[in-house]
Write a protein that holds these residues in place. Sequence first.
Motif, PDB file in Angstrom:
ATOM      1  N   PRO A   1      46.099  41.646  44.548  1.00 36.25           N
ATOM      2  CA  PRO A   1      47.150  40.794  45.114  1.00 36.25           C
ATOM      3  C   PRO A   1      46.790  39.313  45.160  1.00 36.25           C
ATOM      4  CG  PRO A   1      46.261  42.281  46.787  1.00 36.25           C
ATOM      5  CD  PRO A   1      45.716  42.727  45.477  1.00 36.25           C
ATOM      6  N   VAL A   2      45.509  39.001  45.336  1.00 32.34           N
ATOM      7  CA  VAL A   2      45.120  37.584  45.311  1.00 32.34           C
ATOM      8  C   VAL A   2      45.425  36.984  43.941  1.00 32.34           C
ATOM      9  CG1 VAL A   2      43.115  36.042  45.225  1.00 32.34           C
ATOM     10  CG2 VAL A   2      43.397  37.625  47.146  1.00 32.34           C
ATOM     11  N   LEU A   3      45.018  37.696  42.884  1.00 33.84           N
ATOM     12  CA  LEU A   3      45.257  37.184  41.532  1.00 33.84           C
ATOM     13  C   LEU A   3      46.757  37.104  41.238  1.00 33.84           C
ATOM     14  CD1 LEU A   3      42.449  39.064  39.561  1.00 33.84           C
ATOM     15  CD2 LEU A   3      42.485  36.656  40.270  1.00 33.84           C
ATOM     16  N   GLU A   4      47.496  38.128  41.673  1.00 36.48           N
ATOM     17  CA  GLU A   4      48.933  38.139  41.428  1.00 36.48           C
ATOM     18  C   GLU A   4      49.619  36.977  42.140  1.00 36.48           C
ATOM     19  OE1 GLU A   4      50.622  39.883  39.398  1.00 36.48           O
ATOM     20  OE2 GLU A   4      52.674  39.432  40.050  1.00 36.48           O
ATOM     21  N   LYS A   5      49.204  36.735  43.398  1.00 36.70           N
ATOM     22  CA  LYS A   5      49.822  35.650  44.167  1.00 36.70           C
ATOM     23  C   LYS A   5      49.545  34.301  43.518  1.00 36.70           C
ATOM     24  CE  LYS A   5      49.514  33.554  48.805  1.00 36.70           C
ATOM     25  NZ  LYS A   5      50.873  33.049  48.853  1.00 36.70           N
ATOM     26  N   LEU A   6      48.313  34.085  43.099  1.00 33.87           N
ATOM     27  CA  LEU A   6      47.984  32.803  42.474  1.00 33.87           C
ATOM     28  C   LEU A   6      48.666  32.658  41.120  1.00 33.87           C
ATOM     29  CD1 LEU A   6      46.050  32.599  44.833  1.00 33.87           C
ATOM     30  CD2 LEU A   6      44.275  31.830  43.251  1.00 33.87           C
ATOM     31  N   PHE A   7      48.808  33.795  40.416  1.00 28.95           N
ATOM     32  CA  PHE A   7      49.497  33.742  39.125  1.00 28.95           C
ATOM     33  C   PHE A   7      50.967  33.384  39.327  1.00 28.95           C
ATOM     34  CE2 PHE A   7      51.981  36.023  35.851  1.00 28.95           C
ATOM     35  CZ  PHE A   7      51.529  35.334  34.735  1.00 28.95           C
ATOM     36  N   ARG A   8      51.597  34.035  40.322  1.00 24.49           N
ATOM     37  CA  ARG A   8      53.016  33.742  40.589  1.00 24.49           C
ATOM     38  C   ARG A   8      53.207  32.289  41.009  1.00 24.49           C
ATOM     39  NH1 ARG A   8      54.981  38.923  44.254  1.00 24.49           N
ATOM     40  NH2 ARG A   8      54.579  40.539  42.717  1.00 24.49           N
TER      41      ARG A   8
ATOM     42  N   VAL B   1      33.572  41.009  40.416  1.00 22.42           N
ATOM     43  CA  VAL B   1      34.833  41.740  40.218  1.00 22.42           C
ATOM     44  C   VAL B   1      35.962  40.752  39.912  1.00 22.42           C
ATOM     45  CG1 VAL B   1      36.576  43.203  41.316  1.00 22.42           C
ATOM     46  CG2 VAL B   1      34.148  43.696  41.657  1.00 22.42           C
ATOM     47  N   PHE B   2      36.010  39.658  40.664  1.00 22.48           N
ATOM     48  CA  PHE B   2      37.047  38.650  40.399  1.00 22.48           C
ATOM     49  C   PHE B   2      36.933  38.125  38.975  1.00 22.48           C
ATOM     50  CE2 PHE B   2      38.236  38.136  44.884  1.00 22.48           C
ATOM     51  CZ  PHE B   2      39.596  37.897  44.730  1.00 22.48           C
ATOM     52  N   LYS B   3      35.709  37.806  38.554  1.00 20.63           N
ATOM     53  CA  LYS B   3      35.533  37.269  37.193  1.00 20.63           C
ATOM     54  C   LYS B   3      35.996  38.271  36.150  1.00 20.63           C
ATOM     55  CE  LYS B   3      31.208  35.941  37.128  1.00 20.63           C
ATOM     56  NZ  LYS B   3      29.969  35.312  36.646  1.00 20.63           N
ATOM     57  N   SER B   4      35.674  39.541  36.385  1.00 17.45           N
ATOM     58  CA  SER B   4      36.030  40.565  35.411  1.00 17.45           C
ATOM     59  C   SER B   4      37.541  40.780  35.354  1.00 17.45           C
ATOM     60  CB  SER B   4      35.322  41.879  35.790  1.00 17.45           C
ATOM     61  OG  SER B   4      35.803  42.938  35.009  1.00 17.45           O
ATOM     62  N   VAL B   5      38.158  40.972  36.518  1.00 19.80           N
ATOM     63  CA  VAL B   5      39.587  41.278  36.537  1.00 19.80           C
ATOM     64  C   VAL B   5      40.405  40.062  36.094  1.00 19.80           C
ATOM     65  CG1 VAL B   5      41.515  42.051  37.990  1.00 19.80           C
ATOM     66  CG2 VAL B   5      39.237  43.002  38.345  1.00 19.80           C
ATOM     67  N   ALA B   6      39.903  38.871  36.378  1.00 19.01           N
ATOM     68  CA  ALA B   6      40.659  37.651  36.060  1.00 19.01           C
ATOM     69  C   ALA B   6      40.281  37.065  34.708  1.00 19.01           C
ATOM     70  CB  ALA B   6      40.422  36.616  37.156  1.00 19.01           C
TER      71      ALA B   6
ATOM     72  N   HIS C   1      42.886  35.373  32.846  1.00 16.54           N
ATOM     73  CA  HIS C   1      43.554  34.264  33.527  1.00 16.54           C
ATOM     74  C   HIS C   1      42.716  33.008  33.343  1.00 16.54           C
ATOM     75  CE1 HIS C   1      46.705  36.483  35.701  1.00 16.54           C
ATOM     76  NE2 HIS C   1      45.818  37.432  35.903  1.00 16.54           N
ATOM     77  N   SER C   2      43.301  31.879  33.705  1.00 15.22           N
ATOM     78  CA  SER C   2      42.549  30.630  33.585  1.00 15.22           C
ATOM     79  C   SER C   2      42.039  30.141  34.936  1.00 15.22           C
ATOM     80  CB  SER C   2      43.452  29.550  32.962  1.00 15.22           C
ATOM     81  OG  SER C   2      44.580  29.333  33.792  1.00 15.22           O
ATOM     82  N   PHE C   3      42.138  30.977  35.985  1.00 13.92           N
ATOM     83  CA  PHE C   3      41.685  30.532  37.300  1.00 13.92           C
ATOM     84  C   PHE C   3      40.203  30.170  37.261  1.00 13.92           C
ATOM     85  CE2 PHE C   3      44.746  34.064  38.523  1.00 13.92           C
ATOM     86  CZ  PHE C   3      45.828  33.207  38.628  1.00 13.92           C
ATOM     87  N   SER C   4      39.836  29.167  38.058  1.00 13.60           N
ATOM     88  CA  SER C   4      38.411  28.889  38.242  1.00 13.60           C
ATOM     89  C   SER C   4      37.961  29.594  39.523  1.00 13.60           C
ATOM     90  CB  SER C   4      38.161  27.388  38.336  1.00 13.60           C
ATOM     91  OG  SER C   4      38.973  26.799  39.322  1.00 13.60           O
TER      92      SER C   4
END
Length: 215
Positions: A35-42, A69-74, A77-80
């Motif tokens: 959900p963190v990644l989804e929220k930031l993506f949205r 885990v964040f690095k792997s799942v994201a 994505h282009s998030f830092s």
Amino acid sequence: MTEIQTASLPHALAGRDVVVGAKKRSGKTLAFVVPVLEKLFRERYTPGRGVGSIILCPTRELACQTFEVFKSVARHHSFSIGLLTGGGNSVDLEEKDHGNDINILVCTPSETLQEKREDSLPAAVQGLIPDNELATTVSLLLDGKISSLSRRTISPQPMVARRPSLHGDMNPFHSFSRGMRKSAIHHAMDGEGNRRRSLPEVEEELAGGGGVRPR
Ligand SMILES: Nc1ncnc2c1ncn2[C@@H]1O[C@H](COP(=O)(O)OP(=O)(O)OP(=O)(O)O)[C@@H](O)[C@H]1O
């Protein structure tokens, strides 16, 4: 999805505060990473926009695991993504390709703010979360540590708290979860990982400090 993810993800994706408790390896980490990644993506977060999510971990080990885990799942994505651990002068910072401009910060404030610690979590964090001032706390945490970290868009709500596994030390979790808004959604699975406990049961155990125990 695992059962704890099925129970919690709809609430987290809807922007509600969620407290999750379940046995080891039941999918708690992804229950908040997704959900963190989804929220930031949205919300179209990109490097340069600032911090959109702060992940507070009680130990350096858990912070490092969560960061990986964040690095792997994201990875698509282009998030830092940044990792900040340690106290005193031993702050480590890792970023994913984008300098110090971090969108997702994984950190261990309990180490860095050790002098303010009460029980196993820093008093500053316990005190500030209910007042919705987590951003202030983290700014204090980071002062003098990472001068170029953008603080423009720190937005601590909603929060998804994951507790350690059932048999671990529950004190940090209880301190933290008590600091969350009373409206938080609580989900817990029993020790077998296959039965959802009711909200009143979970709240009663949290209030008593006894933790959610397998039956
Ligand atoms: N929905 C899923 N589908 C497939 N694999 C999953 C799913 N959710 C989690 N996993 C995998 O299951 C394993 C355990 O997940 P995770 O680390 O999120 O559990 P945890 O409850 O946080 O564990 P721990 O209590 O040890 O910290 C990991 O290898 C993860 O990749």
